[in-house]
Enzyme design. Structure first.
Site, mmCIF file in Angstrom:
data_model
loop_
_atom_site.group_PDB
_atom_site.id
_atom_site.type_symbol
_atom_site.label_atom_id
_atom_site.label_comp_id
_atom_site.label_asym_id
_atom_site.label_seq_id
_atom_site.Cartn_x
_atom_site.Cartn_y
_atom_site.Cartn_z
ATOM 1 N N CYS A 83 23.473 5.119 1.061
ATOM 2 C CA CYS A 83 24.490 5.220 2.103
ATOM 3 C C CYS A 83 25.649 4.301 1.732
ATOM 4 O O CYS A 83 25.439 3.124 1.430
ATOM 5 C CB CYS A 83 23.896 4.819 3.446
ATOM 6 N N ARG A 126 23.168 16.326 0.707
ATOM 7 C CA ARG A 126 23.926 15.454 1.617
ATOM 8 C C ARG A 126 23.684 13.969 1.297
ATOM 9 O O ARG A 126 24.555 13.294 0.749
ATOM 10 C CB ARG A 126 23.567 15.795 3.083
ATOM 11 N N ASP A 127 22.485 13.478 1.573
ATOM 12 C CA ASP A 127 22.221 12.050 1.363
ATOM 13 C C ASP A 127 22.251 11.717 -0.136
ATOM 14 O O ASP A 127 22.709 10.639 -0.536
ATOM 15 C CB ASP A 127 20.844 11.691 1.943
HETATM 16 P P1 HMG Z 1 36.644 6.363 13.480
HETATM 17 O O1 HMG Z 1 37.692 5.806 12.584
HETATM 18 O O2 HMG Z 1 36.077 5.475 14.507
HETATM 19 O O3 HMG Z 1 37.061 7.692 14.251
HETATM 20 O O4 HMG Z 1 35.492 6.961 12.558
HETATM 21 P P2 HMG Z 1 38.392 8.423 14.546
HETATM 22 O O5 HMG Z 1 38.044 9.440 15.594
HETATM 23 O O6 HMG Z 1 39.473 7.423 14.828
HETATM 24 O O7 HMG Z 1 38.728 9.185 13.191
HETATM 25 C C1 HMG Z 1 39.177 8.572 12.008
HETATM 26 C C2 HMG Z 1 39.726 9.651 11.082
HETATM 27 O O8 HMG Z 1 38.692 10.553 10.735
HETATM 28 C C3 HMG Z 1 40.802 10.513 11.745
HETATM 29 O O9 HMG Z 1 41.660 10.979 10.707
HETATM 30 C C4 HMG Z 1 40.013 11.689 12.268
HETATM 31 O O10 HMG Z 1 40.795 12.846 12.396
HETATM 32 C C5 HMG Z 1 38.995 11.868 11.181
HETATM 33 P P3 HMG Z 1 43.110 10.322 10.455
HETATM 34 O O11 HMG Z 1 43.826 10.491 11.751
HETATM 35 O O12 HMG Z 1 42.835 8.869 10.122
HETATM 36 O O13 HMG Z 1 43.645 11.100 9.320
HETATM 37 N N1 HMG Z 1 37.731 12.463 11.668
HETATM 38 C C6 HMG Z 1 37.142 13.518 11.101
HETATM 39 N N2 HMG Z 1 37.503 14.279 10.050
HETATM 40 C C7 HMG Z 1 36.669 15.284 9.729
HETATM 41 N N3 HMG Z 1 35.508 15.526 10.370
HETATM 42 C C8 HMG Z 1 35.125 14.786 11.419
HETATM 43 C C9 HMG Z 1 35.964 13.728 11.819
HETATM 44 N N4 HMG Z 1 35.888 12.815 12.796
HETATM 45 C C10 HMG Z 1 36.979 12.043 12.690
HETATM 46 N N5 HMG Z 1 33.975 15.040 12.036
HETATM 47 C C11 HMG Z 1 33.626 8.451 12.197
HETATM 48 C C12 HMG Z 1 34.297 7.458 13.120
HETATM 49 C C13 HMG Z 1 32.243 8.706 12.770
HETATM 50 C C14 HMG Z 1 34.438 9.740 12.173
HETATM 51 C C15 HMG Z 1 33.556 7.851 10.749
HETATM 52 O O14 HMG Z 1 33.080 6.545 10.819
HETATM 53 C C16 HMG Z 1 32.666 8.658 9.845
HETATM 54 O O15 HMG Z 1 32.980 9.806 9.519
HETATM 55 N N6 HMG Z 1 31.533 8.088 9.406
HETATM 56 C C17 HMG Z 1 30.611 8.803 8.540
HETATM 57 C C18 HMG Z 1 29.705 7.847 7.861
HETATM 58 C C19 HMG Z 1 28.670 8.566 7.023
HETATM 59 O O16 HMG Z 1 28.748 9.766 6.769
HETATM 60 N N7 HMG Z 1 27.656 7.800 6.579
HETATM 61 C C20 HMG Z 1 26.598 8.332 5.783
HETATM 62 C C21 HMG Z 1 25.636 9.172 6.559
HETATM 63 S S1 HMG Z 1 24.414 8.241 7.480
HETATM 64 C C22 HMG Z 1 23.126 7.963 6.346
HETATM 65 O O17 HMG Z 1 23.303 8.176 5.185
HETATM 66 C C23 HMG Z 1 21.783 7.519 6.840
HETATM 67 C C24 HMG Z 1 20.753 8.644 6.876
HETATM 68 O O18 HMG Z 1 20.583 9.240 5.602
HETATM 69 C C25 HMG Z 1 19.403 8.129 7.364
HETATM 70 C C26 HMG Z 1 18.973 6.835 6.662
HETATM 71 O O19 HMG Z 1 18.865 6.795 5.437
HETATM 72 O O20 HMG Z 1 18.730 5.881 7.414
HETATM 73 C C27 HMG Z 1 21.176 9.757 7.854
HETATM 74 MG MG MG Z 2 19.299 8.265 3.961
#
Ligand code: HMG
Ligand code: MG
Length: 304
Positions: free
Chosen positions: A245, A20-21
């Site tokens: 990220c 994942r990450d």
């Molecule tokens: P948004 O634009 O505010 O939300 O995004 P929305 O509800 O308006 O949805 C936007 C679009 O996404 C829509 O599609 C939804 O249907 C779709 P469209 O109408 O534009 O075609 N959608 C989804 N599709 C599939 N699965 C879903 C889903 N939800 C909405 N679950 C949202 C908000 C949270 C969805 C977006 O910002 C997002 O997906 N962000 C993910 C970011 C991410 O994955 N970042 C990396 C992980 S975090 C990390 O790496 C840190 C960590 O490792 C710890 C560390 O290192 O600190 C964990």
């Molecule tokens: Mg991370």
């Protein structure tokens, strides 16, 4: 010298976040069957927890748009947990439909990063998680909660330890089982880790606290030692040291699983993980990404 290390935990749980990450930030699209082979090799290496994919918006993280297929195709070994990262109720539905028994939700200690990463303030993200966690619990699913940017934020700089404690307490109120404290951009140093861990451990049992380091500035292993000395015994790592990220500019690889296992093996701390097995898993990705794998141990082991 021996006394300095005598009180460290005798056993550590390594949470493998490579699929994942590790992969979420790779430019080259990795074919689904190669991801599945990678995950199966990680479980064969003895990793007890493998964060398998995320069910986020495919527009946000195109590399993991095949999450359902990956979840369905992996070989599920008895005793191995395969959590999935989800941002909202839609993500939980997708994870459940694909047979996940465990999820991870994610927020941050910094408002600006959280807004860029999941388009929500910290308070909004916690409101969003409440029904996600409640539903997951109804289905007997285990839930992990990440707090990103716990030491520093690419937009806001240094983060106050008290801000991290506040977010953790609110996640614990939602009945989240385990908290993972993320040094998303790899700025932490051992003294900061010791200070924050001590503060957090006044509010949560060590059995529920994980540390998640990125090795951007080369301090990840030193930070693990500081975490161990503080009593933490759960560490996240990514095979090959891949990772980053997409919403944290400059964030490079996660702490490499090989580097972590090499160090823990040498210190006599048990993990149940085969170092050679992790190298085998990483080697499956080495030809598929468009850069060398960052893991120091992997480089040494394969340079002969
Ligand atoms: P948004 O634009 O505010 O939300 O995004 P929305 O509800 O308006 O949805 C936007 C679009 O996404 C829509 O599609 C939804 O249907 C779709 P469209 O109408 O534009 O075609 N959608 C989804 N599709 C599939 N699965 C879903 C889903 N939800 C909405 N679950 C949202 C908000 C949270 C969805 C977006 O910002 C997002 O997906 N962000 C993910 C970011 C991410 O994955 N970042 C990396 C992980 S975090 C990390 O790496 C840190 C960590 O490792 C710890 C560390 O290192 O600190 C964990
Ligand atoms: Mg991370």
């Amino acid at each position: 010298m021996a006394e300095l290390f005598a009180a460290l935990p005798k056993r550590v749980t390594v949470v493998e976040v490579g699929p994942r990450d590790g992969l979420q930030n790779e430019h080259t699209l990795i074919p689904t069957d190669r991801k599945v082979a990678f995950i199966d090799a990680l479980s064969a290496a003895g990793l007890p927890v493998i964060e398998t994919t995320s069910m986020v918006s495919p527009a946000s993280v195109p590399q993991l748009a095949d999450g359902e297929e990956v979840m369905r195709a992996i070989e599920r070994r008895t005793g191995v947990r395969y959590p999935v990262l989800v941002p909202n109720e839609r993500g939980l539905e997708r994870a459940r439909a694909a047979g996940a028994q465990e999820i991870a939700v994610f927020t941050a200690a910094s408002e600006t990063f959280n807004k860029r990463n999941i388009n929500a303030s910290i308070a909004q993200s916690l409101e969003r998680f409440a029904p996600v966690v409640a539903q997951a619990k109804q289905h007997d699913m285990r839930v992990r909660g990440y707090i990103s940017t716990a030491f520093g934020c690419p937009y806001e700089g240094r983060i106050r330890p008290a801000a991290v404690v506040d977010v953790m307490v609110r996640l614990l109120e939602l009945q989240i089982d385990e908290i993972s404290i993320g040094d998303t951009i790899g700025v932490a140093t051992p003294s900061q880790v010791a200070e924050l861990s001590a503060l957090l451990l006044t509010r949560v049992d060590a059995g529920r606290l994980a540390l998640h380091f990125h090795d951007t500035r080369g301090t990840a292993l030193a930070n693990v030692v500081a975490g161990l000395q503080s009593g933490v015994a759960i560490f996240d790592a990514a095979a090959g040291g891949l990772g980053g990220c997409p919403y944290a500019p400059g964030a490079s690889g996660n702490l490499a699983t090989e580097d972590l296992i090499y160090m823990l093996d040498g210190m006599g701390i048990e993990t149940g993980v085969s170092l050679a097995g992790v190298v085998r898993a990483s080697s499956l990705l080495a030809q598929l990404v468009d850069h060398p794998l960052p893991s120091k141990y992997y480089q040494a082991a394969t340079s002969a």
